[in-house]
Structure formats: C-alpha cells, structure tokens
Design an enzyme around this catalytic site. Structure first.
Site, PDB file in Angstrom:
ATOM      1  N   GLY A  12      49.814  75.125  71.012  1.00  0.00           N
ATOM      2  CA  GLY A  12      50.142  75.139  72.436  1.00  0.00           C
ATOM      3  C   GLY A  12      48.869  75.194  73.255  1.00  0.00           C
ATOM      4  CB  CYS A  13      48.206  76.959  76.405  1.00  0.00           C
ATOM      5  SG  CYS A  13      46.858  77.600  77.375  1.00  0.00           S
ATOM      6  CG  PHE A  14      42.719  74.479  74.922  1.00  0.00           C
ATOM      7  CD1 PHE A  14      42.763  74.950  76.213  1.00  0.00           C
ATOM      8  CD2 PHE A  14      42.178  73.217  74.715  1.00  0.00           C
ATOM      9  CE1 PHE A  14      42.290  74.207  77.286  1.00  0.00           C
ATOM     10  CE2 PHE A  14      41.688  72.457  75.769  1.00  0.00           C
ATOM     11  CZ  PHE A  14      41.750  72.949  77.064  1.00  0.00           C
ATOM     12  CB  CYS A  16      47.648  80.937  74.607  1.00  0.00           C
ATOM     13  SG  CYS A  16      48.357  80.745  76.256  1.00  0.00           S
TER      14      CYS A  16
END
Length: 177
Positions: A12-14, A16
């Site tokens: 997902g979001c890098f 995070c």
C-alpha cells in the site's frame, strides 16, 4: 556484523510501510520508491495515476544477523492487509497492491513460504504477489516522510499509528526503543 541486505516490499502507501520498517530492530534505513511497472523513472504523479504499472514500495536495508528476511516478511504481512486486492484501506489501485520483490532465489523461496504461512493462518485469501522489477527511488520529499511532514498529515495520522501499534503489540522483541 553481517553485510547489510535489502528487501523490497509493497504494502500500500509507501509512507506507511516505511514508518513501520523504520521501527524494526536491525533495519538501518528504508527508501521509498516505485517498482514493478513499465515506465522508466516514473514520477509520483504518474504512479498515482495507475497508468505506469508500478507499486509504491520500500527498499529495506537490514542486518541479517539481527533480523532475518523471513522475520521482515512476517512483520510486513502483519502490518498491512495481504487479502485486499489492489488496495489498502482507502488507497485503491494497482499502485497499492501487496507484493514482494525478491532479489535472489533464496528470497523468492522465503517469499513463497511467507505467503503459504499467511494463507494457512488466514484460511486462504492472500493476494500478495511475488514479482520482479526495476527499482526507482521516489522523490526526496517522500523519504522519511512519517518523521517529517507525515506527523502533520491527517491521512498519515489516521493510518500509520494503528500499524505501529500492531507492530509493537505483535513483535515486541523486534521494535526499536
């Protein structure tokens, strides 16, 4: 001390994934970037459009004498949802897919074993892929994002602390002080 090794993970979001991995004992640094797509040297805007085929990912630099690749994969699997296809929470698109990018045959075997363990623990449903690709570092403002701008970003404040709490609860002996 062993030579530093690398792991490339997309969950997902890098921002995070970077925040989680930066808190793991044995990890010396984490670089956010893009991998698994067709466009050479893509920009954040291009990757976010979903048109390049890249995933937002992190390159984790770690000491294998302190933490193994298998342990990093266990942490990775536990701190994102490997059963969501092309999304993590509100982030939707192939750029947010769950994927492991092994750098050699040994990592590929460990990745296959990790997915098998996760499928067994969850009764199936893991969509994490094992892929190859060329690594492209993200723009400078994405690096160490949680440590800087992320602490003021409402999205990050909503998404990252629960991941860090899960890390601390499930992997107490693997978290930096």
């Amino acid at each position: 001390m062993a030579d530093t090794k690398q792991a490339i993970l997309a969950g997902g979001c890098f921002w995070c994934t970077e925040a989680v991995m930066n808190d793991v004992i044995g990890v010396s640094s984490v670089e956010s970037g893009y991998i698994g797509g067709e466009t050479a040297d893509p920009t954040y805007k291009e990757v976010c459009s979903g048109s390049t085929g890249h995933a937002e990912a992190v390159k984790v630099f770690y000491d294998p004498d302190t933490i193994s690749y298998a342990e990093l994969l266990d942490i990775f699997m536990a701190t994102h949802d490997p059963t969501q296809l092309n999304r993590q929470g509100n982030d939707v698109g192939t750029q947010y897919r769950s994927a492991i990018f092994p750098l050699d045959d040994e990592q590929r075997a460990e990745a296959e074993a990790s997915i098998a363990r996760e499928n067994e623990a969850r009764g199936g449903g893991v969509v994490t892929t094992i892929e190859d690709g060329t690594w492209y570092p993200a723009e400078g403002y994405h690096q160490e994002y949680w440590e800087g701008e992320g602490q003021r970003n409402p999205y990050c404040l909503a998404v990252i602390p629960p991941k860090l709490m899960k890390l601390r609860k499930s992997f107490q002996n693997k978290v930096k002080a």
